[in-house]
Design a protein around this motif. Structure first.
Motif, short mmCIF file in Angstrom:
data_model
loop_
_atom_site.label_atom_id
_atom_site.label_comp_id
_atom_site.label_asym_id
_atom_site.label_seq_id
_atom_site.Cartn_x
_atom_site.Cartn_y
_atom_site.Cartn_z
N VAL A 186 34.21 104.56 -36.58
CA VAL A 186 33.96 104.44 -35.14
C VAL A 186 34.22 105.77 -34.47
O VAL A 186 33.46 106.21 -33.59
N THR A 195 29.17 99.47 -32.83
CA THR A 195 29.34 100.88 -32.50
C THR A 195 28.16 101.70 -33.00
O THR A 195 27.85 102.73 -32.43
N THR A 211 37.92 102.42 -28.79
CA THR A 211 37.65 101.37 -29.78
C THR A 211 38.28 101.73 -31.11
O THR A 211 38.92 100.89 -31.77
N ALA A 212 38.11 102.99 -31.50
CA ALA A 212 38.68 103.43 -32.78
C ALA A 212 40.19 103.28 -32.75
O ALA A 212 40.80 102.79 -33.73
N LEU A 230 34.25 105.32 -27.22
CA LEU A 230 34.34 104.80 -28.58
C LEU A 230 35.65 105.21 -29.25
O LEU A 230 36.12 104.53 -30.17
N GLN A 272 31.36 108.00 -35.03
CA GLN A 272 30.27 107.62 -34.13
C GLN A 272 30.51 108.17 -32.73
O GLN A 272 29.58 108.65 -32.07
N GLU A 285 33.27 95.72 -26.30
CA GLU A 285 34.06 96.00 -27.49
C GLU A 285 35.50 95.55 -27.33
O GLU A 285 36.09 94.93 -28.23
#
Lengths: 220, 673
Positions: free
Chosen positions: A47, A169, A62-63, A59, A50, A179
C-alpha cells in the motif's frame, strides 16, 4: 522508471499470494499467526508503494493502519487468545495439504483467467493488482472453508480482507473514508468474533466448530 | 377526466381508512363502519361510472405522468376508449356491489375482515385499466390480486376456504409472473416500460409468440381460462357474496382487459395463427365450464363455473377478432371484438345479479349453498326470485335478454369466417361455433336446473322453508341489474355504438351505426345478411303470452279450482320425492361425464336380507387438476422438501456453499469470455 514501479508493485502483490499459500500449509496456530502478521506487513508495504507511485499521501495512512492493526495488534491479540485458550500447540488439518495447495493454484489460475481479460483496458499496475488480489481473497475463503478451528477461520477472514484492501488501493482514486471504514469494520468484526470465541469456549470447552455441530445434533 | 378518475381511486384508498370506525368490535361501531365504507364506495364508484361513461361517449383520450414509481420512468396513466369501456364495466359492477353490500354487509360475521380490503380491491380494479406503463400496471394488478385474496380469506376458518386462498394466491402470483415476463419481452433490452414506447417497438415473430403465450397464461389464469381455471370455482364462492360478484363479474373482465391491451394494442399487427390458441382455449373453457356448472350442486360454485363458460365466449370473440384482423377483414374483426366486449359487459350485469341472488339466499337460509337443500324460494322471496329469474334467463342466453344479443353477435362473426383464406381457420372456426352453440344450449339447461331446483318446487330443508325476503338494498341492487339486463337486451344497438371508438382504435374499423336503424334493429354487417330486433322479440313474447293466457281463460273455464294433484296413487308426497338437481343433470352427465370428468356411477346394493339402503355413488374427477396441477404441486413440494435441508447446515457448509458458488460464477465468467 515506470518499469521499476511496476516490478516492485507486482513483486509485493505476488508475495502476498505466496504468503497466502504459506498460510494454507501451516498446521500450527502459532505459525499461522506469524504468517498472518507477515501477510499484513507485506500488505502495508504494498500500500505504501502504491501511495508512492500514485502520489496519494492518504494511502500512507492506510498503510499505517494496516501495519499497526493488522500486522501487530490483531496477531498479538490472537496469540494472547490462543495462549489463554491453551490451543497454541494444537495441530489441525481438514483436507490434505497437497490437495488444498492444488486447489489454491487452481484458484489463482481462475482469478487470472477471469480478471485479465475483463480489465484489458486498465492501467497495468491496477490490472495485476486486482487479479492477484482476487487470488488472495479466494485463497482466504479456501482457508476458511478447509479449517475447522474457529481461530484459523478468523485468520482466513483477515487474509481475505487483506486481499480486498490490496484491490482497493490498486484502483486509483478510492476515497480515504472508504478505506478507513473498511479497516474499522474489520476491527469490529475481529472484536465480535473474539468475544464469540470465548463464549464458545466457555460453553463447549473447545473452539473446534465441530463441537457446535455435535451440540445441534448434526452428524458430520 | 383522467385526473378525476385517479382521484376517485385515491378516494377509495381513503375510504378504506373509514373501516377504522368499526374498531373495538362493538356492534354499533361495526354497523357504522359498514355503512360508511360501502356508502363511500358507492358514491365514488358512481362518480367514476359517470366519468368513464362520459369519456367513452365523448371520445376523450388523455395521458398523465406522475413522479411516482421507478425514478427514471414515473407512473404513466392514460385514458383511451378501451380503458374507458372497461372502466364503465368496472365502476358499474363496483357501484352495484357497494349498493348491495349496504344491506348484505350487515350480515357479515366479522365485517372488519372485509371492510378495509373492499375499497382497496375496487381501487386496484379501477387503476389497472388506467395504467400506461408496465410498472404501474403490475403494481395495480397486484393491489387487485392481494386485496381480493384477503377478501377470499375473510372467512378463513373453514379448511376449504384456507385451501382456496392458498390456491388463489399461488395462481395469482403465477399470473403476475407471466405478465411480468410478457412486459419484459415487450420492453426489449432497452427497457421501454412505458406502453407508448412498447406500441411503436418492433417485435420479432418469436418474441410475439412468447408474449402471446405469456399473456394467455397471465391474463388467462386470472380470467379462469381452462386449464388454468381450477382456483376460480374455489376462490370466488369463498368470498362474501358481493365480493364474489365483483370477482366473477368484474375482476375476470379486468383480466380480459389485460389480454386485449397486450395482444391487440401493444403487440402490433397479429399473425393469423395467433387466433388458433385463443379460439381453442376459449371454446374448451366455454364447454368445460358449463359442463362443470351443470353437474355442480353448490349454488355459488355453479355460478363461478358459469363464469368460466362466459369467459370462454369472450375469448372466442377475441380469437375471431384476431383472425379477421390478421387477414384484413376489418369490419368482421370489429364485429367479433364488439361481440366479445358486449358479452363481457353483459356477463357483468347478469352474473352480478345472480351472485346477489345467491347471497340473498345464503343470508335467508343461514348459509345454505347446496341447491338440493333449497327449493320453493319463489314464494318466500318474490322480489329477489324475479330478479334472479331475469338474470338466469340472460345467462342462459334467452331472447330478448342481453346475453342472447351478444352471443348472437358472436355467431354472426362466426358465420363470416368462410371468407378467411386459411384452411386451418376454415375448419377450426365452424368447430368453435358448434362448441359455442353446445355451450349456449348447456348453459340454458344449467340455469334451468339451478333455478328450477333452488327457487321452484317445495322447500327441501327447514332452512329453505323458513327463508324470508331479503332487505331493501339487496333487492333494489338485484332488481336494478335485472332491469339493465332487459334494457341492453332490448336496445343492444346503444352498446354497439358506444363500443365503436374502441374497435376503431384496436382494429381500425367499426360496425355500422346501429341507432339509426329502423325499429332499433341491430345489423352487424348488412341488411341483406342478418338483423336482430330485441324489441320486436320482446313484444312478440309478451303479446303471444298475453294472447295465450287470455285465450285459455276465455275458451276454457275461468273458475279457480283447488284440488289435490294426481300423485300416482302414492299417498304421502314428501319434498324429498321431487326432482333433484342431480337427477335433472343425470342424462347430460351420462353423455359427457365419462369423457370429460372420467365420471363413474356405482350402485352399492345391500346384501340380501339387510335393511340397509342401496346407495348410488357418483365420482367426478377434474382432469386439469390431476394432470396439470397435482404433478406441478408434487414437484414443488418435493423440491421444497429437498431444499429444506439447507436450513440446517453447519456454518462451514454454508461457507463452502458461498465459496463454491463464487468459484462457479467466476468459472462461468472466465469461460464466457
Amino acid at each position: 522508471m515506470p518499469k521499476l514501479y511496476f516490478d516492485v508493485a507486482h513483486t509485493l502483490a505476488g508475495s502476498l499470494v505466496l504468503l497466502s499459500f504459506v498460510m494454507l500449509y501451516q498446521r500450527r496456530l502459532g505459525a499461522l499467526l506469524n504468517v498472518l502478521a507477515l501477510h499484513a506487513a507485506v500488505l502495508a508495504l504494498s500500500v505504501a508503494w502504491q501511495a508512492h507511485i500514485q502520489g496519494a499521501p492518504h494511502l500512507y495512512i492506510t498503510a499505517a493502519i494496516a501495519l499497526l492493526f493488522k500486522a501487530i495488534v490483531v496477531p498479538m491479540a490472537l496469540r494472547r487468545m490462543i495462549v489463554r485458550l491453551g490451543i497454541h500447540r494444537e495441530i489441525e488439518t481438514v483436507t490434505g495439504i497437497g490437495l488444498s495447495m492444488l486447489a489454491g493454484i487452481g484458484l489463482v489460475a481462475l482469478s487470472m483467467a477471469v480478471m485479465l481479460p475483463v480489465t484489458a483496458g486498465a492501467d497495468p499496475v491496477a490490472r495485476e493488482d486486482i487479479a492477484l488480489a482476487l487470488s488472495v481473497v479466494l485463497i482466504g475463503l479456501l482457508l476458511m472453508v478447509t479449517r475447522r478451528n474457529a481461530v484459523s477461520q478468523v485468520v482466513g477472514f483477515m487474509s481475505l480482507e487483506n486481499g480486498i484492501v490490496l484491490a482497493a488501493t490498486g484502483a486509483q482514486g478510492m476515497p480515504l473514508v472508504v478505506e478507513i471504514s473498511v479497516a474499522f469494520s474489520i476491527l469490529i468484526a475481529f472484536i465480535v468474533i473474539g468475544i464469540f470465541l470465548f463464549r464458545i469456549r466457555e460453553r463447549f470447552d473447545t473452539v473446534d466448530v465441530q463441537a457446535l455441530d455435535r451440540f445441534r445434533g448434526e452428524r458430520r | 377526466m383522467l385526473t378525476a378518475l385517479l382521484l376517485c381511486a385515491l378516494a377509495l384508498l381513503a375510504v378504506a381508512g373509514l373501516a377504522a370506525l368499526g374498531r373495538g368490535g362493538e356492534r354499533r361501531g361495526a354497523a357504522l363502519a359498514t355503512a360508511a365504507v360501502y356508502g363511500g364506495c358507492l358514491a365514488v364508484s358512481t362518480l367514476a361510472f359517470a366519468l368513464a361513461l362520459a369519456a367513452l361517449l365523448g371520445g376523450v383520450t388523455s395521458g398523465l405522468t406522475l413522479p411516482l414509481g421507478l425514478p427514471w420512468l414515473g407512473a404513466h396513466f392514460r385514458l383511451d376508449a378501451l380503458s374507458a369501456a372497461f372502466l364503465v364495466l368496472v365502476s358499474l359492477g363496483a357501484a352495484g356491489a357497494s349498493f348491495y353490500a349496504l344491506g348484505y354487509g350487515r350480515h357479515a360475521e366479522a365485517p372488519l375482515r372485509v371492510l378495509p380490503f373492499y375499497p382497496l380491491f375496487l381501487a386496484g380494479m379501477l387503476l389497472v385499466p388506467l395504467a400506461d406503463d408496465a410498472y404501474a400496471f403490475l403494481l395495480c394488478w397486484e393491489l387487485m390480486s392481494l386485496a381480493s385474496w384477503a377478501l377470499v380469506l375473510a372467512e378463513h376458518r373453514p379448511a376449504e376456504n384456507a385451501r382456496a386462498g392458498f390456491l388463489y394466491i399461488v395462481m395469482a402470483s403465477f399470473g403476475t409472473l407471466a405478465l411480468l415476463l410478457a412486459f419484459g419481452l415487450l420492453a426489449g433490452p432497452e427497457g421501454r416500460y412505458a406502453f407508448a414506447a412498447m406500441r411503436v417497438g418492433d417485435h420479432a415473430p418469436l418474441t410475439s409468440a412468447l408474449v402471446l403465450a405469456l399473456a394467455l397464461l397471465g391474463a388467462g389464469s386470472k380470467a379462469g381460462l381452462v386449464p388454468l381455471h381450477v382456483w376460480l370455482p374455489l376462490a370466488h364462492p369463498a368470498a362474501p357474496s358481493h365480493v364474489s360478484a365483483l370477482m366473477s363479474g368484474v375482476m375476470t373482465k379486468v383480466a380480459v382487459y389485460a389480454f386485449i391491451r397486450i395482444v391487440f394494442d401493444l403487440l402490433g399487427a397479429p399473425a393469423w395463427w395467433w387466433s388458433v390458441p385463443v379460439l381453442t382455449l376459449g371454446a374448451s373453457s366455454a364447454v368445460l365450464g358449463v359442463l362443470h356448472a351443470l353437474t355442480e350442486g353448490d349454488l355459488k360454485r355453479l355460478l363461478a363455473y358459469s363464469t368460466i363458460e362466459n369467459i370462454g365466449v369472450v375469448f372466442i370473440g377475441l380469437g375471431l377478432a384476431l383472425a379477421f384482423r390478421a387477414d384484413g377483414h376489418l369490419g368482421a374483426a370489429a364485429l367479433a371484438l364488439v361481440a366479445a366486449l358486449f358479452h363481457a359487459f353483459n356477463h357483468t350485469l347478469f352474473k352480478s345479479a345472480l351472485f346477489y341472488g345467491a347471497g340473498a339466499v345464503l343470508a335467508a337460509t343461514h348459509g345454505e349453498r347446496d341447491i338440493e337443500r333449497l327449493g320453493g324460494l319463489i314464494h318466500r322471496m318474490p322480489v329477489s326470485s324475479a330478479a334472479v329469474l331475469v338474470a338466469a334467463m340472460a345467462a342462459a342466453a334467452l331472447p330478448p335478454l342481453n346475453g342472447f344479443a351478444s352471443e348472437w353477435l358472436a355467431f354472426q362473426a362466426i358465420l363470416v369466417s368462410p371468407d378467411l383464406p386459411q384452411w386451418a381457420l376454415k375448419f377450426l372456426i365452424p368447430t368453435v361455433g358448434t362448441l359455442l352453440a353446445l355451450a349456449a344450449a348447456l348453459a340454458a339447461s344449467c340455469f334451468l336446473r339451478a333455478y328450477g331446483i333452488a327457487w321452484l318446487g317445495r322447500p327441501r330443508s327447514a332452512a329453505a322453508a323458513e327463508a324470508a325476503e331479503t332487505d331493501r338494498f339487496s333487492g333494489a341492487a338485484m332488481a336494478g341489474f335485472a332491469v339493465l339486463c332487459v334494457l341492453f337486451g332490448l336496445f343492444p344497438g346503444a352498446a354497439v355504438d358506444a363500443l365503436a371508438p374502441v374497435t376503431e382504435r384496436l382494429v381500425g374499423a367499426r360496425m355500422p351505426a346501429q341507432l339509426g336503424e329502423a325499429w332499433l334493429s341491430i345489423v352487424p354487417i348488412a341488411d341483406s345478411r342478418s338483423s336482430y330486433n330485441g324489441l320486436l322479440v320482446f313484444l312478440f313474447v309478451v303479446a303471444s303470452a298475453v294472447i295465450a293466457a287470455a285465450a285459455i281463460h276465455r275458451l276454457a273455464s275461468r273458475a279457480l279450482r283447488r284440488a289435490p294433484p294426481w300423485d300416482c296413487g302414492f299417498p304421502r308426497l314428501a319434498p324429498s320425492m321431487q326432482y333433484t338437481g342431480a337427477s335433472l343433470s343425470q342424462p347430460l352427465r351420462r353423455v359427457f361425464g365419462p369423457v370429460v370428468f372420467r365420471a363413474r356411477e356405482t350402485v352399492e346394493m345391500p346384501p340380501p336380507g339387510s335393511v340397509a339402503p342401496a346407495r348410488i355413488v357418483r365420482e367426478r374427477r377434474d382432469l386439469a387438476w390431476e394432470f396439470l396441477y397435482a404433478p406441478v404441486g408434487r414437484a414443488v413440494g418435493r423440491a421444497a422438501e429437498l431444499l429444506n435441508h439447507l436450513q440446517f447446515l453447519t456454518i462451514r457448509r454454508y461457507l463452502v456453499f458461498v465459496f463454491l458458488s463464487l468459484v462457479l460464477l467466476l468459472l462461468g465468467l472466465g469461460l464466457w469470455s
